[in-house]
Design a protein around this motif. Sequence first.
Motif, PDB file in Angstrom:
ATOM      1  N   LYS A  91      47.901  33.930  37.500  1.00 35.85           N
ATOM      2  CA  LYS A  91      48.961  34.928  37.675  1.00 35.85           C
ATOM      3  C   LYS A  91      48.648  36.169  36.867  1.00 35.85           C
ATOM      4  CE  LYS A  91      52.471  31.630  38.833  1.00 35.85           C
ATOM      5  NZ  LYS A  91      53.810  31.199  38.741  1.00 35.85           N
ATOM      6  N   LYS A  92      49.144  37.307  37.338  1.00 29.97           N
ATOM      7  CA  LYS A  92      48.907  38.576  36.664  1.00 29.97           C
ATOM      8  C   LYS A  92      49.599  38.597  35.307  1.00 29.97           C
ATOM      9  CE  LYS A  92      48.667  43.503  37.738  1.00 29.97           C
ATOM     10  NZ  LYS A  92      48.687  44.013  36.416  1.00 29.97           N
ATOM     11  N   ALA A  93      48.847  38.987  34.294  1.00 32.58           N
ATOM     12  CA  ALA A  93      49.399  39.124  32.951  1.00 32.58           C
ATOM     13  C   ALA A  93      50.256  40.388  32.895  1.00 32.58           C
ATOM     14  CB  ALA A  93      48.278  39.197  31.921  1.00 32.58           C
ATOM     15  N   ASP A  94      51.343  40.326  32.153  1.00 37.88           N
ATOM     16  CA  ASP A  94      52.244  41.472  32.033  1.00 37.88           C
ATOM     17  C   ASP A  94      51.523  42.692  31.479  1.00 37.88           C
ATOM     18  OD1 ASP A  94      54.462  40.162  33.023  1.00 37.88           O
ATOM     19  OD2 ASP A  94      55.136  39.488  31.041  1.00 37.88           O
ATOM     20  N   GLY A  95      51.590  43.794  32.221  1.00 41.50           N
ATOM     21  CA  GLY A  95      51.063  45.068  31.759  1.00 41.50           C
ATOM     22  C   GLY A  95      49.550  45.180  31.720  1.00 41.50           C
ATOM     23  N   LYS A  96      48.822  44.217  32.285  1.00 35.30           N
ATOM     24  CA  LYS A  96      47.357  44.267  32.261  1.00 35.30           C
ATOM     25  C   LYS A  96      46.797  43.956  33.643  1.00 35.30           C
ATOM     26  CE  LYS A  96      47.285  41.453  28.352  1.00 35.30           C
ATOM     27  NZ  LYS A  96      46.589  40.453  27.575  1.00 35.30           N
ATOM     28  N   ASP A  97      45.599  44.454  33.919  1.00 34.96           N
ATOM     29  CA  ASP A  97      44.890  44.103  35.151  1.00 34.96           C
ATOM     30  C   ASP A  97      44.047  42.858  34.901  1.00 34.96           C
ATOM     31  OD1 ASP A  97      45.885  46.080  36.834  1.00 34.96           O
ATOM     32  OD2 ASP A  97      44.377  47.538  36.218  1.00 34.96           O
ATOM     33  N   VAL A  98      44.722  41.790  34.496  1.00 34.50           N
ATOM     34  CA  VAL A  98      44.086  40.505  34.204  1.00 34.50           C
ATOM     35  C   VAL A  98      44.954  39.419  34.815  1.00 34.50           C
ATOM     36  CG1 VAL A  98      43.421  38.912  32.358  1.00 34.50           C
ATOM     37  CG2 VAL A  98      43.099  41.361  32.033  1.00 34.50           C
ATOM     38  N   TRP A  99      44.314  38.442  35.439  1.00 32.97           N
ATOM     39  CA  TRP A  99      45.016  37.288  35.998  1.00 32.97           C
ATOM     40  C   TRP A  99      44.544  36.074  35.217  1.00 32.97           C
ATOM     41  CZ3 TRP A  99      44.327  41.729  38.297  1.00 32.97           C
ATOM     42  CH2 TRP A  99      45.269  42.194  39.217  1.00 32.97           C
ATOM     43  N   GLU A 100      45.499  35.281  34.720  1.00 32.08           N
ATOM     44  CA  GLU A 100      45.141  34.129  33.897  1.00 32.08           C
ATOM     45  C   GLU A 100      46.147  33.005  34.093  1.00 32.08           C
ATOM     46  OE1 GLU A 100      44.705  36.058  30.112  1.00 32.08           O
ATOM     47  OE2 GLU A 100      46.813  36.538  29.964  1.00 32.08           O
ATOM     48  N   GLY A 101      45.906  31.909  33.411  1.00 34.58           N
ATOM     49  CA  GLY A 101      46.836  30.788  33.483  1.00 34.58           C
ATOM     50  C   GLY A 101      46.529  29.799  34.586  1.00 34.58           C
ATOM     51  N   GLY A 102      45.546  30.106  35.401  1.00 37.01           N
ATOM     52  CA  GLY A 102      45.181  29.196  36.479  1.00 37.01           C
ATOM     53  C   GLY A 102      43.969  28.368  36.102  1.00 37.01           C
ATOM     54  N   LYS A 103      43.410  27.711  37.106  1.00 37.87           N
ATOM     55  CA  LYS A 103      42.234  26.866  36.917  1.00 37.87           C
ATOM     56  C   LYS A 103      41.184  27.229  37.951  1.00 37.87           C
ATOM     57  CE  LYS A 103      43.844  24.061  33.707  1.00 37.87           C
ATOM     58  NZ  LYS A 103      43.239  23.928  32.395  1.00 37.87           N
ATOM     59  N   ILE A 104      39.925  27.043  37.578  1.00 38.96           N
ATOM     60  CA  ILE A 104      38.817  27.196  38.508  1.00 38.96           C
ATOM     61  C   ILE A 104      38.001  25.911  38.474  1.00 38.96           C
ATOM     62  CG2 ILE A 104      37.340  28.376  36.815  1.00 38.96           C
ATOM     63  CD1 ILE A 104      36.242  30.002  39.304  1.00 38.96           C
ATOM     64  N   LEU A 105      37.644  25.432  39.643  1.00 37.42           N
ATOM     65  CA  LEU A 105      36.891  24.195  39.802  1.00 37.42           C
ATOM     66  C   LEU A 105      35.419  24.503  40.015  1.00 37.42           C
ATOM     67  CD1 LEU A 105      36.764  21.053  40.512  1.00 37.42           C
ATOM     68  CD2 LEU A 105      36.989  21.821  42.887  1.00 37.42           C
ATOM     69  N   ASP A 106      34.567  23.783  39.314  1.00 36.96           N
ATOM     70  CA  ASP A 106      33.136  23.823  39.594  1.00 36.96           C
ATOM     71  C   ASP A 106      32.841  22.604  40.454  1.00 36.96           C
ATOM     72  OD1 ASP A 106      30.390  23.633  39.686  1.00 36.96           O
ATOM     73  OD2 ASP A 106      30.100  24.144  37.571  1.00 36.96           O
ATOM     74  N   PRO A 107      32.631  22.782  41.770  1.00 41.29           N
ATOM     75  CA  PRO A 107      32.437  21.630  42.646  1.00 41.29           C
ATOM     76  C   PRO A 107      31.158  20.848  42.348  1.00 41.29           C
ATOM     77  CG  PRO A 107      32.454  23.679  43.921  1.00 41.29           C
ATOM     78  CD  PRO A 107      32.628  24.045  42.487  1.00 41.29           C
ATOM     79  N   GLU A 108      30.242  21.441  41.601  1.00 38.46           N
ATOM     80  CA  GLU A 108      29.003  20.740  41.274  1.00 38.46           C
ATOM     81  C   GLU A 108      29.223  19.628  40.248  1.00 38.46           C
ATOM     82  OE1 GLU A 108      25.949  23.554  40.290  1.00 38.46           O
ATOM     83  OE2 GLU A 108      26.121  24.551  42.234  1.00 38.46           O
ATOM     84  N   ASN A 109      30.197  19.841  39.333  1.00 38.35           N
ATOM     85  CA  ASN A 109      30.434  18.813  38.316  1.00 38.35           C
ATOM     86  C   ASN A 109      31.867  18.268  38.336  1.00 38.35           C
ATOM     87  OD1 ASN A 109      32.034  20.690  36.913  1.00 38.35           O
ATOM     88  ND2 ASN A 109      30.355  21.310  35.583  1.00 38.35           N
ATOM     89  N   GLY A 110      32.721  18.832  39.189  1.00 41.63           N
ATOM     90  CA  GLY A 110      34.089  18.344  39.318  1.00 41.63           C
ATOM     91  C   GLY A 110      35.033  18.763  38.203  1.00 41.63           C
TER      92      GLY A 110
END
Length: 145
Positions: A91-110
């Motif tokens: 989700k977009k951080a307040d007052g910044k052009d940054v999105w954080e708080g989520g997760k990213i999966l590396d399908p190579e290692n799970g």
Amino acid sequence: MYKAVAAIVLVASALPAWAQMTPEGLWRNIDDKTGEAKAEIRIRDTGAGGLLGVLEKRLSKDAKPDDVCKECTDDRKDKPVLGLEIIRGAKKADGKDVWEGGKILDPENGRNYTLRLTPIEGGKKLEVRGSIGPFGRTQTWIRIQ
């Protein structure tokens, strides 16, 4: 009259640049170790304020169309890598052009990593930071027009 037209033109010309300062769109992910293009990922808003990223195209030489996420431990286990949701919930951080708080999966290692997305260079590139605690790595993805 001319001032109103000039203002409309100015605002209209600024919209494409503003609209690009978002992670939404199609991106080519570049391996930070080899420098080779690995995949194309489409990031979109879920409508609930979070982002979702789906692996649309695999570019690695060794990628097979029927590969599945064998290493995944959640609902993505044994699902095809092509079409796999690899980004969830940023989700977009307040007052910044940054999105954080989520997760990213590396399908190579799970593994799922804490995610931070930062559009750079006017939205032409995206810094993608995945981390576990203080450890992590950053890749720079390229926007596909």
